[in-house]
Design a protein around this motif. Sequence first.
Motif, mmCIF file in Angstrom:
data_model
loop_
_atom_site.group_PDB
_atom_site.id
_atom_site.type_symbol
_atom_site.label_atom_id
_atom_site.label_comp_id
_atom_site.label_asym_id
_atom_site.label_seq_id
_atom_site.Cartn_x
_atom_site.Cartn_y
_atom_site.Cartn_z
ATOM 1 N N ALA A 68 0.835 -1.312 0.027
ATOM 2 C CA ALA A 68 -0.015 -0.083 -0.023
ATOM 3 C C ALA A 68 0.820 1.452 0.051
ATOM 4 N N ALA A 69 0.257 2.184 -0.565
ATOM 5 C CA ALA A 69 1.021 3.588 -0.487
ATOM 6 C C ALA A 69 1.428 4.230 1.055
ATOM 7 N N ALA A 70 0.530 3.662 1.838
ATOM 8 C CA ALA A 70 0.788 4.159 3.202
ATOM 9 C C ALA A 70 2.429 3.850 3.348
ATOM 10 N N HIS A 71 2.686 2.821 3.185
ATOM 11 C CA HIS A 71 4.246 2.529 3.477
ATOM 12 C C HIS A 71 5.264 3.381 2.711
ATOM 13 N N GLU A 76 1.563 7.919 -4.164
ATOM 14 C CA GLU A 76 1.263 6.750 -5.163
ATOM 15 C C GLU A 76 2.364 6.575 -5.896
ATOM 16 N N ALA A 77 2.884 7.581 -6.470
ATOM 17 C CA ALA A 77 3.914 7.278 -7.513
ATOM 18 C C ALA A 77 5.031 6.553 -6.913
ATOM 19 N N ALA A 82 7.619 1.413 -6.855
ATOM 20 C CA ALA A 82 8.064 0.176 -5.895
ATOM 21 C C ALA A 82 7.432 -1.193 -6.394
ATOM 22 N N ARG A 83 6.412 -1.213 -6.666
ATOM 23 C CA ARG A 83 5.623 -2.251 -6.967
ATOM 24 C C ARG A 83 6.316 -2.724 -8.314
#
Length: 268
Positions: A68-71, A76-77, A82-83
């Motif tokens: 999730a972007a929270a980490h 979001e970018a 990372a993903r």
Amino acid sequence: MTNQSMGKVLVIGSNATRIEVRGNKWGATGQYLNETVVPAMALEAAGYEVVLATPNGNKPTIDPASDAAAHFDNDEAAYKAARDYYDNGPAMNAPRTLRSVIDEGLDHYVGVFFPGGQAPVVDLMQDGEVGEILRHFHEAEKPTALLCHGPIALAAATDDPRAFRAALIAGDEAKAREWAQDWTYKGYRMTIFSATEEKVVEDHILHAKMYFDMPQALTAAGGVVETSAVDFEPHVVVDRELITGQNPRSDHPIAKALVAALEARQTA
């Protein structure tokens, strides 16, 4: 990679997808996305070649709790980058077995890094090949970095890591200390995911209690464990070749510390 690689850094991942919890139950687990890719991407940006290895040679499973972007500070970018790196990056998609890396020769590597997520608590901390790798890097004084739950893998360098872990699960800390009498990292300062941070995971993700907490385990082995006063604040401890980070938010600081240690060793 360019032809001017600064050297190879071994990244050791876990193959665990579930973890024992109290009540003879199991909880889902895996490796944390940010803890894996942030340091790996930093290493590549600094000119190092990343080689991923796991006990069975399969790519680690990413813990959904970390996906999730929270980490990534809700960026979001950064999360998508990372993903993409984990899903499609060459370094993340050519995993080796630990045995093949050992047999090829650990002298080929200038440093080693262990990401976290709870998965290393299951397999890496009791893996004899992990112990073999750690002892090589210790004896050669090569940078050895571990993040969040990752430092529990240091237990693999005890006399009998399977017996050490079994004693912890049985609640026999005295017996665990016996199995760790000649531990490679006895007396080292280090950090790891704290007991109060673990409670957040137990309450909100696992919905169950672990058999032991991480500082307890490394203290029983003979480590001098230091955790931050505030949960989930970035915290990195460096003692000789050992570099440890406490929690997911220590991903960028440990990457910086590892790159600095590698550069310092090369210019020494």
